[in-house]
Design an enzyme around this catalytic site. Structure first.
Site, short mmCIF file in Angstrom:
data_model
loop_
_atom_site.label_atom_id
_atom_site.label_comp_id
_atom_site.label_asym_id
_atom_site.label_seq_id
_atom_site.Cartn_x
_atom_site.Cartn_y
_atom_site.Cartn_z
N ASP A 4 0.88 -1.17 0.00
CA ASP A 4 0.00 0.00 0.00
C ASP A 4 0.92 1.23 0.00
O ASP A 4 2.11 1.13 0.31
CB ASP A 4 -0.85 -0.05 1.28
CG ASP A 4 -1.54 1.26 1.59
OD1 ASP A 4 -2.20 1.79 0.67
OD2 ASP A 4 -1.41 1.74 2.72
N ASP A 6 -0.27 5.13 0.83
CA ASP A 6 -0.56 6.13 1.87
C ASP A 6 -0.61 5.51 3.26
O ASP A 6 -1.39 4.61 3.51
CB ASP A 6 -1.89 6.83 1.57
CG ASP A 6 -1.78 7.74 0.36
OD1 ASP A 6 -2.46 7.47 -0.64
OD2 ASP A 6 -0.97 8.68 0.41
N LYS A 77 -5.32 19.88 -5.48
CA LYS A 77 -4.70 19.19 -4.34
C LYS A 77 -3.55 18.33 -4.84
O LYS A 77 -2.45 18.35 -4.25
CB LYS A 77 -5.74 18.32 -3.62
CG LYS A 77 -5.22 17.59 -2.38
CD LYS A 77 -4.47 16.30 -2.62
CE LYS A 77 -5.31 15.14 -2.94
NZ LYS A 77 -4.51 13.86 -2.96
N THR A 115 -5.19 3.26 -3.39
CA THR A 115 -6.36 4.05 -3.78
C THR A 115 -5.93 5.38 -4.38
O THR A 115 -6.68 6.05 -5.08
CB THR A 115 -7.23 4.31 -2.52
OG1 THR A 115 -7.46 3.08 -1.85
CG2 THR A 115 -8.55 4.96 -2.87
C1 XBP Z 1 -5.27 6.24 0.76
C2 XBP Z 1 -6.39 7.01 0.17
C3 XBP Z 1 -6.09 8.07 -0.86
C4 XBP Z 1 -5.33 9.24 -0.23
C5 XBP Z 1 -5.45 10.50 -1.04
O1 XBP Z 1 -4.96 5.27 -0.20
O2 XBP Z 1 -7.54 6.74 0.49
O3 XBP Z 1 -7.34 8.53 -1.31
O4 XBP Z 1 -5.91 9.52 1.05
O5 XBP Z 1 -5.05 10.24 -2.38
P1 XBP Z 1 -4.01 3.97 0.14
P2 XBP Z 1 -6.02 10.70 -3.59
O6 XBP Z 1 -3.86 3.89 1.64
O7 XBP Z 1 -4.75 2.80 -0.46
O8 XBP Z 1 -2.69 4.27 -0.54
O9 XBP Z 1 -6.49 12.09 -3.28
O10 XBP Z 1 -5.14 10.63 -4.82
O11 XBP Z 1 -7.15 9.70 -3.59
MG MG Z 2 -3.03 3.20 3.27
#
Ligand code: XBP
Ligand code: MG
Length: 254
Positions: A4, A6, A77, A115
């Site tokens: 993953d 984020d 953003k 995501t």
């Molecule tokens: C985390 C998310 C992402 C980020 C923001 O994704 O939900 O939406 O918060 O990125 P993961 P975007 O933990 O699966 O990496 O604004 O590009 O969605």
């Molecule tokens: Mg994550």
């Protein structure tokens, strides 16, 4: 291994995406600002666009205005977030570069399922891990490529397909309960690396939970070890192999 992004490869949310969202609100002359705690609540909604839509709709913005404002805010953003990345404001979490190197030296297939938006994901990976490591990734699957976000398993299943890997041979690394549920629904063993936003979430189904992966000079910070792996050093390839052998994933096909 399917990483993953984020919260896992980097702690991107509190001082990254959140700051970039606030800069986007300011740029469009909107009064909204997301403080640390309220953004933590908003993270229950995966996907930045969906998060914006739910928040602005929740404070009364009509559908037509949402259709106009949300894409513009999200685009802004992402541009502000890429700027933060380029200015070195986002760092890889401890142990991530070490683990990717170890996996790649041992010819273990490595991929990403996030995501997040491709617009910034590739930039983040290259800045944090270097083009050489990222060039050896078997697949980088981003939010645009799935019709459903985590906890739906679509992103992990797409990554499995692109990597030509069997679920029982793969460990997913996630930071959140949403990510854990997606990995489990895809039949993967799952290592959870908690962070300040996700520490209180339910990780009962995880195969190993740590607050940090550890480095050569200090051990992983183990939170839950349901398989009794007794990790006394950093989370490394040997630990992951034992995790797979013990994990409740789909029994290895003959
Ligand atoms: C985390 C998310 C992402 C980020 C923001 O994704 O939900 O939406 O918060 O990125 P993961 P975007 O933990 O699966 O990496 O604004 O590009 O969605
Ligand atoms: Mg994550």
């Amino acid at each position: 291994m399917i990483f993953d992004v984020d919260g896992t490869i980097a702690d991107t949310e509190r001082d990254g995406h959140r700051v970039a969202f606030n800069l986007a609100f300011e740029k469009l002359g909107m009064p909204d600002r997301w403080d640390v705690d309220s953004y933590g609540e908003l993270l229950a909604v995966p996907g930045g666009r969906a998060r914006l839509r739910q928040y602005l709709g929740g404070r009364g913005m009509g559908v037509n205005e949402l259709d106009d404002v949300v894409p513009r805010l999200h685009e802004l953003k992402n541009r502000f977030f890429v700027d933060l990345i380029r200015r070195g404001r986002i760092e890889a979490r401890p142990g991530i570069v070490r683990l990717v190197d170890e996996l790649q030296v041992s010819q273990i297939t490595v991929g990403v399922a996030t995501t997040g938006s491709r617009h910034w994901v590739e930039e983040l990976l290259e800045v944090l891990l270097g083009a050489a490591r990222v060039g050896r990734f078997g697949a980088v699957v981003t939010g645009e490529e799935a019709s459903a976000h985590k906890p739906d398993p679509e992103l992990h299943l797409t990554a499995l397909d692109r990597l030509s890997c069997r679920p029982e041979a793969v460990v997913a690394v996630e930071d959140s309960a949403l990510g854990l549920r997606s990995a489990k629904a895809a039949g993967l063993a799952c290592l959870v690396v908690r962070n300040s936003y996700t520490a209180g979430q339910d990780f009962t189904d995880a195969d190993l939970v740590v607050d940090e992966l550890g480095e050569a000079d200090h051990p992983a910070m183990v939170v839950a070890d349901p398989h009794g792996l007794a990790v006394d050093g950093p989370v490394d390839l040997a630990v992951l192999r034992r995790l797979l052998a013990a994990g409740p994933g789909v029994p290895p096909s003959t």
